[in-house]
Scaffold this motif. Structure first.
Motif, PDB file in Angstrom:
ATOM      1  N   ALA A 149       0.841  -1.203   0.000  1.00 47.53           N
ATOM      2  CA  ALA A 149       0.000   0.000   0.000  1.00 47.53           C
ATOM      3  C   ALA A 149       0.873   1.249   0.000  1.00 47.53           C
ATOM      4  N   PHE A 150       1.973   1.214   0.785  1.00 48.05           N
ATOM      5  CA  PHE A 150       2.871   2.369   0.848  1.00 48.05           C
ATOM      6  C   PHE A 150       3.540   2.611  -0.510  1.00 48.05           C
ATOM      7  N   ILE A 151       4.019   1.522  -1.123  1.00 46.57           N
ATOM      8  CA  ILE A 151       4.700   1.661  -2.418  1.00 46.57           C
ATOM      9  C   ILE A 151       3.733   2.225  -3.459  1.00 46.57           C
ATOM     10  N   LYS A 152       2.519   1.700  -3.468  1.00 44.16           N
ATOM     11  CA  LYS A 152       1.543   2.153  -4.458  1.00 44.16           C
ATOM     12  C   LYS A 152       1.201   3.630  -4.265  1.00 44.16           C
ATOM     13  N   LYS A 153       1.088   4.024  -2.995  1.00 44.00           N
ATOM     14  CA  LYS A 153       0.618   5.386  -2.717  1.00 44.00           C
ATOM     15  C   LYS A 153       1.754   6.403  -2.854  1.00 44.00           C
ATOM     16  N   GLU A 154       2.923   6.071  -2.303  1.00 42.37           N
ATOM     17  CA  GLU A 154       3.972   7.094  -2.182  1.00 42.37           C
ATOM     18  C   GLU A 154       5.086   6.976  -3.230  1.00 42.37           C
ATOM     19  N   LEU A 155       5.416   5.765  -3.631  1.00 42.68           N
ATOM     20  CA  LEU A 155       6.635   5.604  -4.417  1.00 42.68           C
ATOM     21  C   LEU A 155       6.386   5.496  -5.914  1.00 42.68           C
ATOM     22  N   VAL A 156       5.207   4.998  -6.291  1.00 40.65           N
ATOM     23  CA  VAL A 156       4.872   5.009  -7.720  1.00 40.65           C
ATOM     24  C   VAL A 156       4.379   6.417  -8.025  1.00 40.65           C
ATOM     25  N   LYS A 157       5.171   7.160  -8.809  1.00 41.60           N
ATOM     26  CA  LYS A 157       4.882   8.592  -8.937  1.00 41.60           C
ATOM     27  C   LYS A 157       4.315   8.975 -10.290  1.00 41.60           C
ATOM     28  N   ASP A 158       4.783   8.283 -11.346  1.00 40.40           N
ATOM     29  CA  ASP A 158       4.385   8.712 -12.679  1.00 40.40           C
ATOM     30  C   ASP A 158       2.985   8.238 -13.068  1.00 40.40           C
ATOM     31  N   ARG A 159       2.499   7.238 -12.350  1.00 43.79           N
ATOM     32  CA  ARG A 159       1.154   6.737 -12.643  1.00 43.79           C
ATOM     33  C   ARG A 159       0.406   6.604 -11.328  1.00 43.79           C
ATOM     34  N   GLN A 160      -0.900   6.561 -11.396  1.00 43.04           N
ATOM     35  CA  GLN A 160      -1.692   6.410 -10.184  1.00 43.04           C
ATOM     36  C   GLN A 160      -2.518   5.133 -10.276  1.00 43.04           C
ATOM     37  N   PHE A 161      -2.441   4.325  -9.226  1.00 47.79           N
ATOM     38  CA  PHE A 161      -3.195   3.083  -9.249  1.00 47.79           C
ATOM     39  C   PHE A 161      -4.707   3.322  -9.265  1.00 47.79           C
ATOM     40  N   ASP A 162      -5.132   4.492  -8.700  1.00 50.02           N
ATOM     41  CA  ASP A 162      -6.578   4.739  -8.666  1.00 50.02           C
ATOM     42  C   ASP A 162      -7.030   5.629  -9.828  1.00 50.02           C
TER      43      ASP A 162
END
Lengths: 590, 333
Positions: A149-162
């Motif tokens: 959850a942390f990686i998806k929210k904070e570290l993936v920056k160029d795209r958004q999972f939501d």
């Protein structure tokens, strides 16, 4: 009546006795592993199988995931998730840079974001063949979910999972086609012709095709060696399962040259390819759950060729098939300067035969490149890293080694592609090992001052040397020419070398004498000349033992039948005695 | 034999058959549970299985024939000593225990005349009688017993080529003092210079607990955590300890599979938490070659890190190892 009670007493005694045994067991059973129970956070590892796949997403707590990340993950993936942690500089498969949201192992179509379960499985099972370990036995399920959850929210920056535009298509396994000779043959045809997998992965799948490719981040990347499925990143610790191959062929590996074949190949065709790829590993060695690699046995058995037979000079001889190939694990020489972090030879397979005069070793190892010494040629492996400035998380300049200044700050330690060296293989025995009281041995990396080693080294330019070793920087080639190499050939990403030596030699002080029936310590070394390996830059093994099995003594076949008949005789005598006893008693009663 | 007796017999047999795989499972340490971690449950299950067998026996009030009881008891004892008892006991001890068990079982069978007769009668019948059942069991016995022993003899005589058993001392006695980078370090008294609390004073062992699990990378990082972070950079960067000791410090690094002995597992409570910080300093600074003979210096892949790292880097990597695993070094105070 009294006897009856006594018997009951005996029974109770026995029960009490058993109780005592069990109580002791309980005390011991609990007390000794007890210590380990207190501290261990050890959730049971997940089933090592891709198993049933659900697309379910789940929620985790990014805040607590951040704690996990900065304790466990930051060291490779970096504080900003850019794949630039302190370790990154020395790794060939670089830690994932999360910022772009590009993930290799997925169930989603090419270019798409992964599902939560994909990420969870990558964390749980690790990415074999890279340094990413299986966190399933270390982090609890919730810790793993939180860190994702942390990686998806904070570290993936160029795209958004939501992001509503980020639609995903989850691939379907369809109906698995079981492996069969027909399916493998169809798969081979697709591999060779239709899908042209062969261009990168090579004719026999050892990944010896195109070696000059780069991934999305500009790092060199090499085709997978499909004969070592335990090294495939997406194997989910179940390396011989064709579902993994089907998935990777279907989705491709984002960020790498491995494309998705979902549109080019039908579902059945992808299953045929998967079956073919799994069939490439002829010997499905059992996997050690501790290391997720094939099990290792430390005794290399050499089989006797009876009846003054000849030890074969070529690997095609059927005599070699009388001994199974044994697996030797290889690590990089990271102990002494020049420390070497990226060995390409991670295992060797060994067979050995001997007769009354000589002993032969058949070495087989995978090497994507055939390398012969040539200082002007360009090395095929391009290990040149991006310079240390690209890894801001590790400010290496502050690590000046004040005590041995000549080595200076931590630099890009991977070899620059300067010239090509020889491929090579070597085996090492202690000199006069007979006089060393076990377990005493010379230091495993080329011996030490006190105890020398006898190294037999072959190089791809055809030189065969017998070297006396007293340490990595105290090697001396000897005059002796007892070791012969009768066969050396590189084909489709694999070397086969046969090395022979007479059992005994004249110089008993300097060269090891080979005697059957005892464990002779031995160590292996390998060099890949296109990866800058030369001298101390090499792959090495730990101590193994050469055991030349003595011929089975004939007494083994004589004594057991004797024992058998003597026992029958004894039993018959007991029968005669019993009959006599009964007769006598009848006489008494009568 | 009455119906009741037969029923009881089968009930007991069933319970014992159920117990057998449990015993095997408990001893093997396989299955979904990690060996050791759940041993209490395993031993409990085995005890339960054995006791239920005895319970059925008691409830039914009818024991198994002595001739079956005796070997069963013997086998249970053997499994108990050989498999359940951990760590495994040496063979000589096992032989002694089993000798005592054999005598006890023999006594139990032969203590009273009826008990002895119950035990020996079937054997006598098998040996001397001439009716069909006796004959069949005689032929079977006369073939099976010598056959098994002959097979065992063959197995014993076949040359075996196992790995030699070499017993290594994992934590040998350290020297009194060592010379690192031309400075004498007395192991009894030396202190880690990076155990510095927020107030700038020496952090007593145990007091660093408040930093465990803290974030050493972002936000306002206390002095101690800054040192931990630099130790981590040594572990993962400068030195590259993780290649052997693993990303989780559990001795399962990418090269560990190739080494024997395997790299130390710092996450195990038997390693750094049992050692003084100075002992770890000695091991890191001097590496494998400085080990005494009983610790097999020739097989250790641990480099003498004084050749690659500064003294400060070594102390920092040590506090990192304790911080990461959550252990405290051993102290004598």
């Amino acid at each position: 009546m009294i006897e009856k009670i006594e018997e009951k007493g005996g029974l109770k005694g026995a029960i009490l006795g058993m109780g005592a045994v069990i109580a002791t067991t309980l005390v011991f059973g609990l007390a000794i592993p007890g210590q380990a129970q207190v501290f261990r956070v050890d959730p049971a590892p997940m089933e090592p199988s891709p198993g049933k796949y659900t697309t379910g997403t789940f929620s985790g707590n990014p805040e607590s995931g951040k704690g996990v990340y900065f304790r466990k993950c930051v060291w490779c993936h970096g504080p900003d998730g850019a794949g630039d942690g302190p370790s990154a500089i020395r790794l060939v498969t670089k830690p994932r840079n999360f910022n772009q949201g590009t993930f290799k192992i997925r169930h989603t179509a090419s270019g798409e974001l992964p599902t939560d379960e994909d990420l969870f499985n990558s964390v749980t099972h690790g990415l074999p063949g890279s340094v990413m370990p299986a966190w399933g036995s270390i982090l609890s399920v919730n810790e793993r979910k939180d860190v994702i959850a942390f990686i998806k929210k904070e570290l993936v920056k160029d795209r958004q999972f939501d992001d509503p535009d980020e639609e995903i298509t989850v691939i379907d396994y369809g109906t698995q086609i079981p492996s069969s000779p027909e399916s493998i043959e169809l798969g081979r045809d697709i591999f060779m012709n239709k899908a042209k997998c062969v261009e990168c992965h090579g004719v026999e799948g050892r990944g010896n095709g195109n070696l000059t490719q780069r991934d999305d981040w500009g790092f060199p990347i090499f085709p997978a060696n499909l004969q070592k499925p335990w090294n495939l990143r997406g194997n989910r610790r179940d390396p011989y399962n064709p579902r993994n191959i089907f998935r990777e062929v279907s989705t491709g590996l984002n960020g790498t040259p491995m494309p998705s074949f979902r549109d080019e190949l039908s579902e059945e065709e992808r299953w045929h390819v998967a079956n073919f790829v799994i069939s490439l590993t002829e010997v499905k060695r059992p996997i050690d759950p501790e290391t997720s690699r094939p099990m290792i046995g430390f005794v290399i058995k050499s089989r006797y060729v009876p009846d003054s037979g000849i030890v074969p000079d070529t690997p095609t001889d059927e005599k070699w098939l009388t001994v199974p190939a044994q697996f030797v694990g290889m690590a990089s020489q990271i102990i002494q300067p020049p420390r070497h972090f990226i060995r390409t030879v991670d295992d060797i397979r060994i067979r050995s035969l001997y007769n009354d005069t000589e002993m032969a070793l058949l070495f087989e190892w995978d090497d994507r490149t055939e390398s012969h010494l040539n200082p002007d040629a360009e090395a095929k492996y391009d290990f040149k890293r991006l310079s240390s400035e690209s890894f801001p998380a590790i400010n290496t300049t502050q690590y000046t080694h004040e005590n041995d200044g000549e080595r200076g700050p931590l630099k890009d330690v991977n070899p620059e592609p300067v010239g090509v060296y020889n491929d090579g293989i070597a085996v090492q025995f202690p000199q006069v090992w007979e006089t060393l009281a076990p377990p005493l041995k010379p230091y495993f990396v080329h011996g030490d001052e006190k105890h020398g080693v006898d190294i037999w080294k072959w190089q791809a330019d055809g030189t065969v040397e017998e070297i006396e070793g007293h340490g990595i920087d105290a090697l001396q080639v000897r005059e002796d020419k007892n070791v012969k190499v009768t066969y050396a050939k590189w084909e489709n990403g694999r070397w086969q070398v046969i090395m022979k030596r007479t059992l005994l030699t004249e110089d008993k002080e300097k060269s090891a004498q080979l005697v059957n029936g005892t464990n002779i310590p031995m160590t292996f070394f390998a060099w890949d000349g296109d990866a800058g390996e030369v001298g101390g830059r090499m792959a090495l093994s730990t101590f193994y033992y050469l055991m030349m099995e003595p011929p089975i003594p004939t007494t083994v076949y004589i004594y057991p039948p004797i024992v058998f008949f003597v026992l029958i005789g004894l039993l018959s005598w007991a029968r005669a005695a019993a009959i006599q006893f009964k007769k006598d008693h009848e006489g008494e009663e009568g | 034999m009455s119906k009741f007796k037969i029923k009881a017999f089968f009930a007991q047999l069933l319970a014992l058959i159920l117990a057998a795989p449990m015993i095997a499972w408990a001893g093997g340490g396989g299955g979904p549970f990690d060996a050791g971690t759940f041993s209490a449950i395993k031993v409990g299950l085995v005890v339960f299985a054995i006791f239920s067998a005895w319970l059925i026996k008691d409830k039914m009030g009818l024991p198994l024939p002595k001739l079956i009881q005796a070997p069963l008891l013997w086998i249970i004892c053997y499994i108990g000593f050989r498999v359940i008892l951990q760590p495994p006991i040496p063979f000589s001890l096992l032989a002694m225990y089993m000798g005592v068990c054999t005598v006890c079982i023999f006594l139990y069978c032969s203590l009273t005349r009826p008990s002895w007769e119950e035990f020996s009668h079937p054997i006598a019948v098998m040996l001397r009688e001439d009716h069909a059942t006796a004959k069949m069991s005689r032929y079977a016995t006369f073939l099976i017993i010598p056959g098994l022993i002959a097979a065992q003899t063959y197995n014993q005589m076949l040359p075996k080529f196992g790995e030699p058993i070499e017993l290594r001392t994992v934590h040998p006695a350290p020297p009194a003092s060592i010379n690192v980078h031309k400075k004498l370090v007395t192991l009894q008294t030396a202190e880690n210079p990076f155990r510095i609390g927020d107030d700038g004073n020496y952090l007593k062992v145990g007091d660093e607990q408040k930093y465990f699990g803290g974030n050493a990378w972002t936000g306002d990082v206390p002095k101690f955590l800054q040192e931990v972070q630099q130790g981590g950079v040594v572990f993962f960067g400068t030195a590259g300890c993780f290649f052997c000791h693993g990303d989780n410090l559990d001795g399962k690094g990418p090269f560990s599979f190739a080494f024997n002995p395997i790299p130390a597992n710092f996450a195990d409570p038997g390693t750094i938490s049992q050692l003084q910080e100075t002992f770890v300093f000695w091991r890191v600074a001097k590496g494998g070659p400085d080990l005494s003979r009983e610790a097999f210096p020739w097989a250790s892949a641990m480099p003498p890190w004084e050749k690659h790292l500064t003294t400060n880097e070594i102390w920092k990597v040590i506090i990192f190892e304790y911080w990461h695993t959550g252990f405290f070094p051993r102290t004598w105070g």
